[in-house]
Design a protein around this motif. Structure first.
Motif, mmCIF file in Angstrom:
data_model
loop_
_atom_site.group_PDB
_atom_site.id
_atom_site.type_symbol
_atom_site.label_atom_id
_atom_site.label_comp_id
_atom_site.label_asym_id
_atom_site.label_seq_id
_atom_site.Cartn_x
_atom_site.Cartn_y
_atom_site.Cartn_z
ATOM 1 N N ILE A 183 -51.771 -13.290 11.202
ATOM 2 C CA ILE A 183 -50.523 -12.561 11.441
ATOM 3 C C ILE A 183 -49.404 -13.272 10.692
ATOM 4 N N GLN A 184 -48.509 -12.479 10.084
ATOM 5 C CA GLN A 184 -47.416 -13.059 9.303
ATOM 6 C C GLN A 184 -46.089 -12.388 9.641
ATOM 7 N N LEU A 185 -45.011 -13.141 9.472
ATOM 8 C CA LEU A 185 -43.674 -12.593 9.643
ATOM 9 C C LEU A 185 -43.377 -11.640 8.495
ATOM 10 N N VAL A 186 -42.957 -10.416 8.818
ATOM 11 C CA VAL A 186 -42.627 -9.402 7.811
ATOM 12 C C VAL A 186 -41.117 -9.309 7.617
ATOM 13 N N ASN A 187 -40.376 -9.344 8.735
ATOM 14 C CA ASN A 187 -38.927 -9.158 8.678
ATOM 15 C C ASN A 187 -38.303 -9.776 9.926
ATOM 16 N N GLU A 188 -37.078 -10.285 9.769
ATOM 17 C CA GLU A 188 -36.343 -10.866 10.894
ATOM 18 C C GLU A 188 -34.878 -10.510 10.732
ATOM 19 N N GLU A 189 -34.291 -9.914 11.771
ATOM 20 C CA GLU A 189 -32.888 -9.496 11.718
ATOM 21 C C GLU A 189 -32.144 -10.034 12.927
#
Length: 105
Positions: A26-32
């Motif tokens: 699992i990987q980070l795709v987006n962070e807001e």
């Protein structure tokens, strides 16, 4: 104080047609990050919504997770994991584990 959502699970298990499978990492795709009005006479809350994704032999999975640091609090908490997307509606997938990491530690 700066913070972020971190992933505690590298992969997750899922079931399809009575067989067990495992996603790829699992990987980070987006962070807001954003802000929302705090309580009465409190500073605004800091809110983070992060999207994580993982491929599998059946397609892509995604999870959105939200966290909040409220008003005068010095720590953030995970609010919920929502909008879980699976490549097939009949897949039963476990939820990854998330936590908060303070960058100041």
């Amino acid at each position: 104080m700066s913070w972020k959502i971190i992933l505690k699970s590298e992969t997750v298990q899922y079931q399809l047609d009575d067989e067990s499978y495992q996603t790829y990492p699992i990987q980070l795709v987006n962070e807001e990050f954003g802000s929302e009005p705090g309580g009465y006479k409190e500073p605004n809350d800091t809110v983070c919504v992060a999207t994580y994704g993982a491929d599998s032999e059946h397609g892509e999975f995604t999870w959105k997770v939200s966290a909040r640091r409220s008003g005068f609090e010095t720590y953030a908490v995970i609010e919920e994991v929502f909008e879980t997307t699976t490549p097939n509606p009949s897949i039963d997938v476990e939820e990854p584990s998330f936590d908060i990491e303070d960058d100041d530690e």
